[in-house]
Design an enzyme around this catalytic site. Structure first.
Site, PDB file in Angstrom:
ATOM      1  N   THR A   1      -5.586  12.607   5.661  1.00 55.64           N
ATOM      2  CA  THR A   1      -4.237  12.738   6.198  1.00 55.64           C
ATOM      3  C   THR A   1      -4.145  13.960   7.104  1.00 55.64           C
ATOM      4  O   THR A   1      -3.588  13.898   8.207  1.00 55.64           O
ATOM      5  CB  THR A   1      -3.199  12.837   5.065  1.00 55.64           C
ATOM      6  OG1 THR A   1      -3.363  11.731   4.178  1.00 55.64           O
ATOM      7  CG2 THR A   1      -1.792  12.820   5.629  1.00 55.64           C
TER       8      THR A   1
ATOM      9  N   LYS B   1       4.285   2.529   8.827  1.00 57.61           N
ATOM     10  CA  LYS B   1       3.054   3.282   9.078  1.00 57.61           C
ATOM     11  C   LYS B   1       1.829   2.354   9.148  1.00 57.61           C
ATOM     12  O   LYS B   1       1.009   2.467  10.060  1.00 57.61           O
ATOM     13  CB  LYS B   1       2.866   4.319   7.966  1.00 57.61           C
ATOM     14  CG  LYS B   1       1.743   5.308   8.190  1.00 57.61           C
ATOM     15  CD  LYS B   1       1.629   6.275   7.007  1.00 57.61           C
ATOM     16  CE  LYS B   1       2.914   6.999   6.743  1.00 57.61           C
ATOM     17  NZ  LYS B   1       2.796   7.970   5.626  1.00 57.61           N
TER      18      LYS B   1
ATOM     19  N   LYS C   1       5.479   2.032  -2.650  1.00 59.62           N
ATOM     20  CA  LYS C   1       5.460   3.426  -3.099  1.00 59.62           C
ATOM     21  C   LYS C   1       5.842   3.460  -4.557  1.00 59.62           C
ATOM     22  O   LYS C   1       6.519   2.558  -5.075  1.00 59.62           O
ATOM     23  CB  LYS C   1       6.450   4.268  -2.292  1.00 59.62           C
ATOM     24  CG  LYS C   1       6.090   5.750  -2.256  1.00 59.62           C
ATOM     25  CD  LYS C   1       4.931   6.021  -1.298  1.00 59.62           C
ATOM     26  CE  LYS C   1       4.651   7.503  -1.174  1.00 59.62           C
ATOM     27  NZ  LYS C   1       3.625   7.756  -0.145  1.00 59.62           N
TER      28      LYS C   1
ATOM     29  N   ASN D   1      -3.489  19.261   0.445  1.00 62.32           N
ATOM     30  CA  ASN D   1      -4.509  18.474   1.135  1.00 62.32           C
ATOM     31  C   ASN D   1      -4.154  18.201   2.589  1.00 62.32           C
ATOM     32  O   ASN D   1      -5.028  18.178   3.459  1.00 62.32           O
ATOM     33  CB  ASN D   1      -4.725  17.139   0.413  1.00 62.32           C
ATOM     34  CG  ASN D   1      -5.492  17.298  -0.884  1.00 62.32           C
ATOM     35  OD1 ASN D   1      -6.182  18.290  -1.079  1.00 62.32           O
ATOM     36  ND2 ASN D   1      -5.354  16.335  -1.775  1.00 62.32           N
TER      37      ASN D   1
ATOM     38  N   SER E   1      -7.777   5.095   3.300  1.00 61.09           N
ATOM     39  CA  SER E   1      -7.591   4.282   2.092  1.00 61.09           C
ATOM     40  C   SER E   1      -7.979   2.832   2.373  1.00 61.09           C
ATOM     41  O   SER E   1      -8.580   2.158   1.521  1.00 61.09           O
ATOM     42  CB  SER E   1      -6.130   4.340   1.629  1.00 61.09           C
ATOM     43  OG  SER E   1      -5.877   5.534   0.928  1.00 61.09           O
TER      44      SER E   1
ATOM     45  N   LYS F   1       0.854  -1.194   0.000  1.00 58.41           N
ATOM     46  CA  LYS F   1       0.000   0.000   0.000  1.00 58.41           C
ATOM     47  C   LYS F   1       0.884   1.236   0.000  1.00 58.41           C
ATOM     48  O   LYS F   1       1.802   1.348   0.816  1.00 58.41           O
ATOM     49  CB  LYS F   1      -0.905   0.026   1.246  1.00 58.41           C
ATOM     50  CG  LYS F   1      -1.978   1.101   1.162  1.00 58.41           C
ATOM     51  CD  LYS F   1      -3.086   0.667   0.238  1.00 58.41           C
ATOM     52  CE  LYS F   1      -4.080   1.794  -0.051  1.00 58.41           C
ATOM     53  NZ  LYS F   1      -3.567   2.762  -1.035  1.00 58.41           N
TER      54      LYS F   1
END
Length: 430
Positions: free
Chosen positions: A204, A108, A120, A235, A363, A84
């Site tokens: 976030t 995380k 990523k 954001n 997510s 992810k």
């Protein structure tokens, strides 16, 4: 003087330094090993990405010429579930940065106990120089190239720097066309009508606020009237600033790629947000005075939110900041040496791997909703997010208190234990 990372932690295809993203991550892993007990024998697993893919992304430009861009997708660790992590479009993207970001995603996800590993991706490109049609071509070709390793149960991309819901829609459509079936769960951060989740865009930033609120309580810092400085007003930083302003805090300084601004009385956040939406950045905002970039770090504040890119809080800036609390909205915004200086000065740092985990948490909610085709209200999303973030931070704080270590080391201790237990129980194959 910049030191190199010891050879036994260095991969042949990347040469990190102590202040580079991968070098910073490796030093964070080294610090947590003493707290892993018998699991320490597996620590080398954390220092090596499972899979790193570099792809050529050729596209035909609007003028008929053909240009080639370099793309990356790194899967750091898949012991706890599918990969992810976001995809960023930026001219400075490189393999080492993407490796570090994927590793931080592993930590995380484990820190908030999500059933994911870390991944990523990115393309080395300045998307502002591309037309909308060129951007679509770039995205679709990149998706096709990395399609061999992504999927709803394999690796799920999401938005990151300079990518958004439209980019995710193109990625989902391309993957679906190539596999012959609509696969809404292959990405998150999609448009709502394509299986996206309510609350995802500001998730976030909301996570930064929730962890900041809990940290402020521990510090006996009243948010009503607290002075806040925010680097990065997209954001993450913008959403966090709005929530802090709603809690009575004064946003006195902001910085992004368009400039740095200051108002000792605090900004009118509604006006600033409207200005950013209209112009693309904080520069030129009439409700504040312009200051130079380095002066931003000298602004008198109680809370500092670095929500831009990596390595922004350097040794020098760590010595100068007046903040009592640093909330890492960005990934890796503080160098290891700067982190030590902040700790020595008594500045509390809520590390990125828990502070900005609100995005990946929602997510996860989106991914679950896509599989069930049952969607929650935004209020339900926010309540679930608050509960998960608060609970995760409490567990991390208890660990920090028990071992008398920083929140960063405690977060790594909690997360790495979960990752390595999964690694040990799954065993090695063959």
């Amino acid at each position: 003087m910049t030191a190199t990372v010891p050879n036994d932690s260095t991969l042949s295809y990347v040469q990190p330094t102590a202040t580079s993203p991968w070098g910073t991550y490796l030093s964070q892993v080294d610090r947590v090993v003493p707290y892993l007990g018998h699991l320490g024998r597996w620590a080398e697993t954390l220092k090596r990405p499972k899979r790193a893919l570099i792809v050529d992304v050729p596209i035909e430009m609007d003028d008929g010429s053909v240009r080639h861009y370099e793309g990356f997708r790194v899967q750091h660790n898949l012991s706890r579930g599918p990969g992810k992590g976001g995809v960023r479009y930026h001219p400075d993207v490189n393999l080492e940065e993407v490796m570090a970001l994927s590793a931080w995603m592993t930590v995380k996800c484990a820190a908030v106990n999500l059933p994911y590993g870390g991944a990523k991706g990115g393309i080395r490109v300045d998307p502002k120089l591309l037309s909308q049609k060129e951007l679509e071509k770039l995205t679709r070709r990149y998706t096709s190239e990395i399609g061999i390793i992504i999927g709803p149960q394999r690796d799920i991309p999401a938005p990151d720097v300079n990518t958004n819901a439209q980019i995710m829609a193109w990625m989902m459509d391309t993957y679906s066309q190539n596999t012959g079936a609509t696969a809404t769960g292959v990405v998150t951060g999609k448009p709502i009508h394509l299986g996206g989740s309510l609350g995802r865009v500001k998730a976030t930033g909301r996570g930064v606020f929730v962890t900041g609120r809990e940290a402020a309580r521990r510090l006996h810092l009243n948010l009503d009237g607290a002075r806040v400085a925010v680097q990065g007003f997209g954001n993450v930083g913008g959403s966090a600033a709005e929530l802090f302003a709603q809690a009575g805090s004064k946003i006195v300084a902001a910085q992004d790629h368009t400039g740095s601004i200051f108002n000792d009385r605090g900004f009118d956040i509604a006006d600033l947000v409207a200005h950013v939406k209209r112009t693309g950045g904080v520069g030129g905002f009439k409700g504040a005075e312009a200051i130079d970039g380095e002066s931003f770090w000298d602004v008198k504040c109680d809370i500092l939110i670095p929500a831009a890119l990596e390595a922004q809080i350097t040794v020098e800036r760590a010595r100068r900041t007046t903040a009592k609390l640093v909330l890492e909205g960005a990934n890796g915004p503080t160098t290891t040496e700067a982190d030590d200086i902040l700790a020595a000065r008594g500045v509390l740092v809520v590390p990125d791997v828990i502070c900005n985990a609100g995005g990946v948490t929602v997510s996860y909610f989106e991914w679950v909703q896509d599989f069930s085709s049952f969607f929650w209200s935004e209020d339900e999303i926010n309540v679930r997010l608050d509960k998960i973030m608060t609970g995760a931070l409490k567990h991390i704080w208890d660990t920090a208190d028990h071992h008398k270590i920083t929140l960063r080391t405690a977060t790594f201790a909690v997360a790495c234990e979960r990752i390595l237990i999964a690694r040990e129980e799954r065993g090695l194959y063959p």
